[in-house]
Design an enzyme around this catalytic site. Sequence first.
Site, short mmCIF file in Angstrom:
data_model
loop_
_atom_site.label_atom_id
_atom_site.label_comp_id
_atom_site.label_asym_id
_atom_site.label_seq_id
_atom_site.Cartn_x
_atom_site.Cartn_y
_atom_site.Cartn_z
CD GLU A 1 -1.82 2.89 1.17
OE1 GLU A 1 -1.67 3.07 2.41
OE2 GLU A 1 -2.45 4.08 0.28
CG HIS B 1 -3.04 8.85 8.46
ND1 HIS B 1 -2.42 8.86 7.25
CD2 HIS B 1 -2.67 7.75 9.18
CE1 HIS B 1 -1.87 7.14 6.88
NE2 HIS B 1 -2.33 7.21 8.69
CG ASP C 1 -3.78 -0.50 7.69
OD1 ASP C 1 -3.25 0.51 6.95
OD2 ASP C 1 -3.28 -1.89 7.83
N GLY C 2 -5.58 1.08 6.30
CA GLY C 2 -6.75 1.46 5.70
C GLY C 2 -7.13 2.89 5.07
CB THR D 1 -10.71 3.89 3.83
OG1 THR D 1 -10.83 3.32 3.97
CG2 THR D 1 -12.06 4.64 4.30
NE ARG E 1 -5.87 3.95 -3.29
CZ ARG E 1 -4.93 4.46 -2.30
NH1 ARG E 1 -4.01 5.67 -1.96
NH2 ARG E 1 -4.37 3.35 -1.65
CE1 TYR F 1 -3.40 10.29 -4.05
CE2 TYR F 1 -2.59 8.30 -3.35
CZ TYR F 1 -3.82 8.94 -3.72
OH TYR F 1 -4.74 8.86 -2.83
CE1 TYR F 2 1.71 7.51 -1.87
CE2 TYR F 2 3.98 7.11 -2.90
CZ TYR F 2 3.43 6.48 -2.00
OH TYR F 2 2.63 5.45 -1.78
#
Length: 239
Positions: A35, A162, A166-167, A171, A173, A198-199
Amino acid sequence: MLRELNSYRPLTEGELLRLREEFLINFTYNSNAIEGNTLTLQETALILKEGITIDRKPLKDHLEAVGHKEAWLYVEELVKNKVQISEKVIKEIQSLVLMDRREDRGVYRRVPVTIMGAAYTPPQPYLVPSLMEQLVKKYQEMIALHIIERISNFHLAFETIHPFLDGNGRTGRLLLNLELMKEGYPPINIKFADRRRYYEAFISYSKGNDSTEMVSLIGEYLLEELRKYLEIIRNANEI
């Protein structure tokens, strides 16, 4: 492999504590680095173990490390009590993760967002509450699927929605590991070095709800962790 792991004499509480501490440091470093957190693995360890402040590193980065640790300890409690995923649980985990942004903790976003480099745009904010309600309900109904497939689909959908300002990644994972551990599996640590793959799993999902790449990624990480734990416990039993 999980059956073989469970057949061995368990590690002592001290041995397990050492392994958990090592995992937490690595997991916190990698999840935060994905991140954009600038702390190194060693700096993350110093903050989490010694409470040391790293010179010339932003306060935000320190708080992200501490917040992630607090969220992880909460996840361990949820695992112990076999708590089901719910919107309340999701918001509580995100609240701990987002230690540096008090006003945005546990609150679904109220503004549109874009994700840099992503091939999709998250839904408009007015859709988020209903989409999250549907996601949790759908996950609870997917009981027939193997946990790897279930949590892969949940993780992809959660990050695509989403829901928070933020986070979301951290969160998501943590939720992923919550569900794996509840099923008796070890937690996994998606590495910063593997972030491109991953992306790409999210890109595949956005093009046609294809979860194959995420299922493969999580499965490989899980196999890696099982092999590691098996080797450690075999050696401990031989000693």
